[in-house]
Design a protein around this motif. Structure first.
Motif, PDB file in Angstrom:
ATOM      1  N   SER A  80       5.066 -41.482  18.924  1.00 45.58           N
ATOM      2  CA  SER A  80       5.645 -40.587  20.377  1.00 45.58           C
ATOM      3  C   SER A  80       5.262 -39.167  19.531  1.00 45.58           C
ATOM      4  CB  SER A  80       6.764 -40.651  21.101  1.00 45.58           C
ATOM      5  OG  SER A  80       7.596 -40.377  20.259  1.00 45.58           O
ATOM      6  N   LYS A  81       5.999 -38.811  18.789  1.00 46.38           N
ATOM      7  CA  LYS A  81       6.114 -37.454  18.116  1.00 46.38           C
ATOM      8  C   LYS A  81       4.369 -37.085  17.433  1.00 46.38           C
ATOM      9  CE  LYS A  81      10.147 -35.874  17.532  1.00 46.38           C
ATOM     10  NZ  LYS A  81      10.969 -36.331  18.010  1.00 46.38           N
ATOM     11  N   ILE A  82       3.333 -37.826  16.425  1.00 47.75           N
ATOM     12  CA  ILE A  82       2.917 -37.507  16.335  1.00 47.75           C
ATOM     13  C   ILE A  82       1.405 -37.452  18.011  1.00 47.75           C
ATOM     14  CG2 ILE A  82       0.141 -38.672  14.798  1.00 47.75           C
ATOM     15  CD1 ILE A  82       2.194 -39.024  12.995  1.00 47.75           C
ATOM     16  N   PHE A  83       1.781 -38.818  18.534  1.00 47.71           N
ATOM     17  CA  PHE A  83       0.722 -38.799  18.983  1.00 47.71           C
ATOM     18  C   PHE A  83       0.696 -37.118  20.552  1.00 47.71           C
ATOM     19  CE2 PHE A  83      -1.634 -39.923  23.212  1.00 47.71           C
ATOM     20  CZ  PHE A  83      -2.836 -40.808  22.218  1.00 47.71           C
ATOM     21  N   GLN A  84       2.032 -37.074  20.542  1.00 49.34           N
ATOM     22  CA  GLN A  84       2.432 -35.644  21.051  1.00 49.34           C
ATOM     23  C   GLN A  84       1.568 -34.678  20.862  1.00 49.34           C
ATOM     24  OE1 GLN A  84       6.355 -34.192  21.795  1.00 49.34           O
ATOM     25  NE2 GLN A  84       6.681 -32.863  23.031  1.00 49.34           N
ATOM     26  N   GLN A  85       1.547 -34.237  19.835  1.00 48.56           N
ATOM     27  CA  GLN A  85       0.487 -33.213  18.665  1.00 48.56           C
ATOM     28  C   GLN A  85      -0.826 -33.623  19.318  1.00 48.56           C
ATOM     29  OE1 GLN A  85       1.392 -29.786  17.436  1.00 48.56           O
ATOM     30  NE2 GLN A  85       3.726 -31.213  18.158  1.00 48.56           N
ATOM     31  N   ILE A  86      -0.882 -35.163  19.164  1.00 49.34           N
ATOM     32  CA  ILE A  86      -2.585 -34.714  19.096  1.00 49.34           C
ATOM     33  C   ILE A  86      -2.763 -34.534  20.777  1.00 49.34           C
ATOM     34  CG2 ILE A  86      -4.179 -36.294  19.963  1.00 49.34           C
ATOM     35  CD1 ILE A  86      -3.286 -38.259  17.574  1.00 49.34           C
ATOM     36  N   ILE A  87      -2.211 -34.164  21.823  1.00 48.07           N
ATOM     37  CA  ILE A  87      -2.303 -34.229  23.440  1.00 48.07           C
ATOM     38  C   ILE A  87      -1.435 -32.756  23.593  1.00 48.07           C
ATOM     39  CG2 ILE A  87      -2.547 -36.023  24.172  1.00 48.07           C
ATOM     40  CD1 ILE A  87      -0.193 -36.394  25.515  1.00 48.07           C
ATOM     41  N   ALA A  88      -1.223 -32.157  22.516  1.00 46.33           N
ATOM     42  CA  ALA A  88      -0.247 -30.735  22.474  1.00 46.33           C
ATOM     43  C   ALA A  88      -1.024 -29.767  23.571  1.00 46.33           C
ATOM     44  CB  ALA A  88       0.115 -29.662  21.307  1.00 46.33           C
ATOM     45  N   GLU A  89      -2.660 -29.828  22.838  1.00 45.87           N
ATOM     46  CA  GLU A  89      -3.534 -28.610  23.503  1.00 45.87           C
ATOM     47  C   GLU A  89      -4.732 -28.731  24.970  1.00 45.87           C
ATOM     48  OE1 GLU A  89      -6.075 -27.047  20.385  1.00 45.87           O
ATOM     49  OE2 GLU A  89      -3.974 -27.337  19.057  1.00 45.87           O
ATOM     50  N   VAL A  90      -4.510 -27.770  25.550  1.00 42.45           N
ATOM     51  CA  VAL A  90      -5.286 -28.805  26.592  1.00 42.45           C
ATOM     52  C   VAL A  90      -6.886 -28.549  26.355  1.00 42.45           C
ATOM     53  CG1 VAL A  90      -6.218 -27.797  28.830  1.00 42.45           C
ATOM     54  CG2 VAL A  90      -4.218 -27.315  28.967  1.00 42.45           C
ATOM     55  N   GLY A  91      -7.427 -29.326  26.683  1.00 41.16           N
ATOM     56  CA  GLY A  91      -9.394 -29.325  26.594  1.00 41.16           C
ATOM     57  C   GLY A  91      -9.191 -30.539  26.249  1.00 41.16           C
ATOM     58  N   ILE A  92     -10.657 -31.198  25.030  1.00 39.40           N
ATOM     59  CA  ILE A  92     -11.419 -32.886  25.020  1.00 39.40           C
ATOM     60  C   ILE A  92     -10.656 -33.007  23.688  1.00 39.40           C
ATOM     61  CG2 ILE A  92     -13.489 -33.609  24.833  1.00 39.40           C
ATOM     62  CD1 ILE A  92     -12.782 -32.777  27.343  1.00 39.40           C
ATOM     63  N   VAL A  93     -10.146 -33.944  23.714  1.00 40.37           N
ATOM     64  CA  VAL A  93     -10.208 -33.882  22.072  1.00 40.37           C
ATOM     65  C   VAL A  93     -11.191 -35.405  21.432  1.00 40.37           C
ATOM     66  CG1 VAL A  93      -7.738 -35.314  20.194  1.00 40.37           C
ATOM     67  CG2 VAL A  93      -7.519 -33.485  22.593  1.00 40.37           C
ATOM     68  N   GLN A  94     -11.461 -34.886  20.171  1.00 38.40           N
ATOM     69  CA  GLN A  94     -12.547 -35.635  20.030  1.00 38.40           C
ATOM     70  C   GLN A  94     -11.617 -36.798  18.972  1.00 38.40           C
ATOM     71  OE1 GLN A  94     -15.512 -35.236  20.495  1.00 38.40           O
ATOM     72  NE2 GLN A  94     -15.898 -33.459  21.755  1.00 38.40           N
ATOM     73  N   CYS A  95     -12.168 -38.080  19.070  1.00 36.40           N
ATOM     74  CA  CYS A  95     -11.502 -38.834  18.237  1.00 36.40           C
ATOM     75  C   CYS A  95     -12.377 -39.961  17.630  1.00 36.40           C
ATOM     76  CB  CYS A  95     -10.133 -39.968  19.301  1.00 36.40           C
ATOM     77  SG  CYS A  95      -9.441 -38.940  19.539  1.00 36.40           S
ATOM     78  N   GLN A  96     -12.018 -40.677  17.245  1.00 33.42           N
ATOM     79  CA  GLN A  96     -12.366 -41.945  16.305  1.00 33.42           C
ATOM     80  C   GLN A  96     -11.704 -42.185  15.195  1.00 33.42           C
ATOM     81  OE1 GLN A  96     -16.202 -40.024  13.828  1.00 33.42           O
ATOM     82  NE2 GLN A  96     -17.530 -41.272  14.781  1.00 33.42           N
ATOM     83  N   ILE A  97     -11.851 -43.708  15.131  1.00 33.53           N
ATOM     84  CA  ILE A  97     -10.433 -44.634  14.603  1.00 33.53           C
ATOM     85  C   ILE A  97     -11.014 -45.184  13.372  1.00 33.53           C
ATOM     86  CG2 ILE A  97      -9.875 -46.690  15.325  1.00 33.53           C
ATOM     87  CD1 ILE A  97      -9.742 -46.395  18.169  1.00 33.53           C
ATOM     88  N   ASN A  98     -10.673 -45.739  12.530  1.00 32.37           N
ATOM     89  CA  ASN A  98     -11.230 -46.349  11.129  1.00 32.37           C
ATOM     90  C   ASN A  98     -10.589 -47.599  11.041  1.00 32.37           C
ATOM     91  OD1 ASN A  98     -10.760 -46.292   7.820  1.00 32.37           O
ATOM     92  ND2 ASN A  98     -12.985 -45.067   8.461  1.00 32.37           N
TER      93      ASN A  98
END
Length: 161
Positions: A87-105
């Motif tokens: 939750s702490k890290i994921f909360q940082q991922i969605i902390a900013e409004v807009g498009i977050v570009q992601c990829q999974i390794n």
């Protein structure tokens, strides 16, 4: 409250369109459940695979990069169910409004494969939309509101006695 997962299907062999998931800014109970496959799905039972690791790489609208390891990984032949829910890290991922570009390794037996891009469309949280200077201030404000709710409940209980 349990983690609320958004589900995605991602192919490792072709990209037809970029999957987009919508999430609300700053929520603390969100996660991502990704079904990654090489387009060959079998009816085998899934099992937890400790030799498999998966990392979500995210580029936030501001350009900041965040990575987080999967919370759990299940393998079914050449298909994988991967859950990201710290939750702490994921909360940082969605902390900013807009498009977050992601990829999974995905890494297994010394070989890795990277997924095609995924997008998270972070929607403004109207309930908490006030001016803050940084992500840290946003998290502090959310924690402060939670503490205030606790104090109000204590006071209400005290008054009702």
């Amino acid at each position: 409250m349990a983690i609320v997962y958004s589900n995605l299907n991602v192919s490792l062999t072709k990209q037809t369109s970029v999957p987009i998931v919508e999430m609300v800014q700053g929520d603390t109970g969100r996660g991502l459940d990704v079904f990654v496959s090489d387009d060959i799905i079998t009816d085998e039972l899934a099992y937890i695979d400790d030799s498999l690791t998966a990392t979500l790489w995210a580029s936030k609208p501001s350009g900041l990069m965040i990575s987080m390891d999967a919370a759990s990984r299940f393998q079914n032949s050449n298909a994988y169910e991967i859950k990201f829910s710290d939750s702490k890290i994921f909360q940082q991922i969605i902390a900013e409004v807009g498009i977050v570009q992601c990829q999974i390794n995905v890494l297994m037996s010394g070989e890795f494969v990277t997924s095609f891009p995924i997008k998270i469309n972070v929607i403004e949280n109207v309930a908490t939309s006030f001016e803050l200077e940084s992500k840290e201030e946003f998290r502090n404000a959310i924690e402060l509101m939670a503490k205030q709710r606790e104090y109000i409940k204590v006071l209400e209980d005290y008054i009702s006695q």
